[in-house]
Scaffold this active site. Sequence first.
Site, mmCIF file in Angstrom:
data_model
loop_
_atom_site.group_PDB
_atom_site.id
_atom_site.type_symbol
_atom_site.label_atom_id
_atom_site.label_comp_id
_atom_site.label_asym_id
_atom_site.label_seq_id
_atom_site.Cartn_x
_atom_site.Cartn_y
_atom_site.Cartn_z
ATOM 1 N N ASN A 245 5.413 -2.583 -2.837
ATOM 2 C CA ASN A 245 4.211 -2.116 -3.284
ATOM 3 C C ASN A 245 3.876 -3.129 -4.909
ATOM 4 O O ASN A 245 4.675 -2.705 -5.994
ATOM 5 C CB ASN A 245 3.456 -0.622 -3.255
ATOM 6 C CG ASN A 245 3.331 -0.116 -2.501
ATOM 7 O OD1 ASN A 245 3.364 -0.694 -1.060
ATOM 8 N ND2 ASN A 245 3.423 1.096 -2.363
ATOM 9 N N HIS B 138 -39.647 -6.318 -10.605
ATOM 10 C CA HIS B 138 -40.078 -7.514 -11.352
ATOM 11 C C HIS B 138 -38.336 -7.807 -10.289
ATOM 12 O O HIS B 138 -37.784 -9.505 -10.822
ATOM 13 C CB HIS B 138 -38.703 -7.293 -12.591
ATOM 14 C CG HIS B 138 -39.248 -6.749 -13.319
ATOM 15 N ND1 HIS B 138 -40.140 -6.924 -14.935
ATOM 16 C CD2 HIS B 138 -39.375 -4.887 -14.300
ATOM 17 C CE1 HIS B 138 -41.177 -5.860 -14.918
ATOM 18 N NE2 HIS B 138 -40.196 -5.376 -14.765
ATOM 19 N N GLU C 80 -24.605 5.490 -6.803
ATOM 20 C CA GLU C 80 -23.117 6.280 -5.469
ATOM 21 C C GLU C 80 -23.573 6.104 -4.172
ATOM 22 O O GLU C 80 -23.170 5.925 -3.156
ATOM 23 C CB GLU C 80 -22.958 6.967 -6.518
ATOM 24 C CG GLU C 80 -21.046 7.603 -5.412
ATOM 25 C CD GLU C 80 -20.230 7.283 -5.099
ATOM 26 O OE1 GLU C 80 -19.944 6.276 -5.266
ATOM 27 O OE2 GLU C 80 -19.304 7.770 -4.163
ATOM 28 N N CYS D 109 0.496 -1.280 -0.009
ATOM 29 C CA CYS D 109 -0.167 0.008 -0.275
ATOM 30 C C CYS D 109 0.862 1.476 0.004
ATOM 31 O O CYS D 109 0.510 1.884 -1.476
ATOM 32 C CB CYS D 109 -0.725 0.271 1.633
ATOM 33 S SG CYS D 109 -2.337 0.478 0.566
ATOM 34 N N LYS E 274 -7.154 3.519 -0.608
ATOM 35 C CA LYS E 274 -7.476 4.003 -1.313
ATOM 36 C C LYS E 274 -7.127 3.855 -2.572
ATOM 37 O O LYS E 274 -8.063 4.058 -3.820
ATOM 38 C CB LYS E 274 -7.001 5.647 -0.752
ATOM 39 C CG LYS E 274 -7.036 6.661 -1.168
ATOM 40 C CD LYS E 274 -8.727 7.278 -1.192
ATOM 41 C CE LYS E 274 -8.931 8.617 -1.101
ATOM 42 N NZ LYS E 274 -10.544 8.987 -1.583
ATOM 43 N N LYS F 66 -21.843 4.527 -1.187
ATOM 44 C CA LYS F 66 -20.794 4.919 0.433
ATOM 45 C C LYS F 66 -21.187 4.567 1.481
ATOM 46 O O LYS F 66 -20.853 4.262 2.820
ATOM 47 C CB LYS F 66 -21.979 6.551 0.276
ATOM 48 C CG LYS F 66 -21.074 7.797 -1.157
ATOM 49 C CD LYS F 66 -19.243 7.942 -0.310
ATOM 50 C CE LYS F 66 -18.536 7.233 -0.496
ATOM 51 N NZ LYS F 66 -17.851 7.447 -2.023
ATOM 52 N N TRP G 252 -1.083 -3.243 2.591
ATOM 53 C CA TRP G 252 -2.872 -3.875 2.575
ATOM 54 C C TRP G 252 -2.302 -5.680 2.239
ATOM 55 O O TRP G 252 -2.002 -5.498 1.074
ATOM 56 C CB TRP G 252 -3.482 -3.834 1.580
ATOM 57 C CG TRP G 252 -4.819 -2.940 1.747
ATOM 58 C CD1 TRP G 252 -6.012 -2.559 2.795
ATOM 59 C CD2 TRP G 252 -5.696 -4.110 0.240
ATOM 60 N NE1 TRP G 252 -6.930 -3.208 2.101
ATOM 61 C CE2 TRP G 252 -7.172 -3.546 0.599
ATOM 62 C CE3 TRP G 252 -4.979 -4.091 -1.116
ATOM 63 C CZ2 TRP G 252 -7.156 -4.241 -0.560
ATOM 64 C CZ3 TRP G 252 -6.129 -4.568 -1.723
ATOM 65 C CH2 TRP G 252 -7.122 -4.620 -1.713
ATOM 66 N N ARG H 167 -4.678 5.218 3.144
ATOM 67 C CA ARG H 167 -4.446 4.798 1.360
ATOM 68 C C ARG H 167 -5.480 3.078 2.198
ATOM 69 O O ARG H 167 -5.693 2.010 1.039
ATOM 70 C CB ARG H 167 -3.655 4.391 1.434
ATOM 71 C CG ARG H 167 -2.455 5.725 0.022
ATOM 72 C CD ARG H 167 -1.272 5.532 0.515
ATOM 73 N NE ARG H 167 -0.358 4.326 -1.059
ATOM 74 C CZ ARG H 167 -0.244 4.932 -2.665
ATOM 75 N NH1 ARG H 167 -0.156 6.283 -1.900
ATOM 76 N NH2 ARG H 167 -0.473 3.754 -3.152
HETATM 77 C C1 G6P Z 1 -11.187 2.437 -4.982
HETATM 78 C C2 G6P Z 1 -11.506 3.474 -3.968
HETATM 79 C C3 G6P Z 1 -12.705 3.677 -4.287
HETATM 80 C C4 G6P Z 1 -13.013 4.047 -5.438
HETATM 81 C C5 G6P Z 1 -11.667 3.130 -6.309
HETATM 82 C C6 G6P Z 1 -11.624 4.003 -7.905
HETATM 83 O O1 G6P Z 1 -11.745 1.183 -4.421
HETATM 84 O O2 G6P Z 1 -12.050 2.181 -2.085
HETATM 85 O O3 G6P Z 1 -13.189 4.579 -3.326
HETATM 86 O O4 G6P Z 1 -13.847 4.636 -6.369
HETATM 87 O O5 G6P Z 1 -10.826 2.862 -6.283
HETATM 88 O O6 G6P Z 1 -10.877 4.803 -7.364
HETATM 89 P P1 G6P Z 1 -9.219 6.119 -8.194
HETATM 90 O O7 G6P Z 1 -8.468 6.833 -7.816
HETATM 91 O O8 G6P Z 1 -9.247 5.361 -9.567
HETATM 92 O O9 G6P Z 1 -11.091 6.971 -8.596
#
Ligand code: G6P
Length: 609
Positions: A102, A505, A482, A2, A604, A486, A76, A27
């Site tokens: 990484n 359906h 979205e 990570c 992240k 969230k 991670w 991250r």
């Molecule tokens: C990860 C994050 C999401 C994000 C996705 C795409 O899964 O947890 O919140 O939407 O990546 O990330 P990006 O940096 O490509 O927008």
Amino acid sequence: MCGIIGYIGNKPAAPILVNGLKKLEYRGYDSSGIAVLENGKIDCIKSVGKIEQLKKKVDGRKKPPAGTLGIGHTRWATHGVPSDVNSHPHISRDGRFAIVHNGIIENFAELKTSLQKDGFVFKSETDSEAVAHMLQKLYDGDILSTLRRLIKTLVGSYAIGIVFSDAPDTMYAIRKDNPLIVGLGDGENFIASDVTAALDHTHEFVLLENYETAEITRDGVNYYDIDGNPLEKLPYRVNWDAAQAEKEGYPHFMLKEIYAQPKAITDTLRPRIKSGEVVLGELILDKKYVDGLEKIDIVGCGSAYHAGIVGKTFIEKHCRIRVTCELASEYIYGDPITDEKTLTIIISQSGETADTLNALRIAKARGSHTVAIVNVVESSIAREAHDVLYTYAGPEIAVATTKGYTTQVAALYLLGLHIAKIKGTVTDGRYTELVNGLLGLADGISSMLRNTDAIKDFAERYKNRRNVFFIGRGTDYAASLEGALKLKEISYIHAEAYASGELKHGTISLITKSTVTIALVTQRALYHKMESNIKAVKSRKGPVLAVASPANAAIADCADSLLTIPECDDDISPVLTAVVLQLFAYYVADARGCDIDKPRHLAKSVTVE
Ligand code: G6P
């Protein structure tokens, strides 16, 4: 994967590394560690869990490490469970090399077998440990030639920081397909996986490209290509300041970032709207090219994909062109039909998401013109796309994106209007209405943020429900995707977005008095359709919260609660409904005591496929 930080200077490295790792916490990670070189010996301290636990171990030493060269890592888990032993740094058998990594070493199994045959014993389950042992095995008395041979041996993706006990005045770094930057200080230098880790110390950075090596001393850095030729590399400046990556009194980064949206939206829109016209000087999309377009593909992951769905709805409506929106992870293995008559819009906040980056490369290789909507300047996607439309959201630290998402949506509106104008598919009157609508978004968000009590109350009332549905039609359905994500991400409540008309359906069988439905009702033209859908849910005894535009406020008559968003053009309401749904998810997660900024299992920036 990570986060990576490395330091060489004149101060003790350990506190700088631990502090850098704290900056990388956003991250997502499950363990961390540092390795410091002191008196020719590598001292490695690692811990599963939070950085605080690592810090305790470091501070708890009778004699804390005092060396001025070291590397650190937040992990991670990809290969092997989160544990002290699996966390980085990894040390070679002879104790002379420490590495942080990484990415994923794809030929790890082969390397491991051959190393084991040579008597190397693996302590961890990670692929990364093989890199440390390979360094020992390949070492020929010249570290730079050894690194070149290492690069030729490794298959996969990597950003690797290296400390070598025989080189007390040098740190090394190599990379392929995983971001790694060198931070340039005064009498001290850094390596990092992203700028936030080193912003306290410097704003000057150099990006390491694939197959390049950096040889970093206290006073300078040498760069080499894969054949050992020296390279001249120019630094770039990052204007984000360290305070932007602090909470500034907010209890969580996520809340701070929700409140930063009026500014982020203004910064993204304002410079590109001049005298009522959308001006995207950074794009090369002339009339001949746009008129020849047959379709547009939008590609992204997670919230970026959801922003893409909102963009698809808007662009199809106003540009009268076929738009697909695809998950990058599906696009890359789907043999995509694309060519020079397809415009590919690649969306990524970080600009480093592996699936999205691969999608960009495939689209380019097949002749498509690519426009990236990206937040992080100089990220891989920003550099590789033909054109970049930056979202000026500033650093986003919370794992769950908020301002990253809404600025992506805003950028897609700009792009849609730009194309619609070129194609002549929108009347002057409608174009002006939409531009004015965009200019009013920041004020709309600000007014919602001034009073969030109703959202908080609703969150408090329903925080213990196990299932939540988000429903809507058209652009409201796009926005509800979205909203559901969230809630899932940060509160761990099962949530699903459904096109309202599709409920009947199948999914309606799940509605009971204990499921909650959040209905988005911002489209005047779809009011009566939504009314029937809400009534259908109510007749199954499910409580309904309606999030409606002022024009549709009468929906309160058939819902249990109503939240109205400020007046705004129906076609751009997702930016406002997103803020309501972000706050709802935030307050639910807060009431449930969740780790809002760093939700379990999430990262992240996902730089592996
Ligand atoms: C990860 C994050 C999401 C994000 C996705 C795409 O899964 O947890 O919140 O939407 O990546 O990330 P990006 O940096 O490509 O927008």
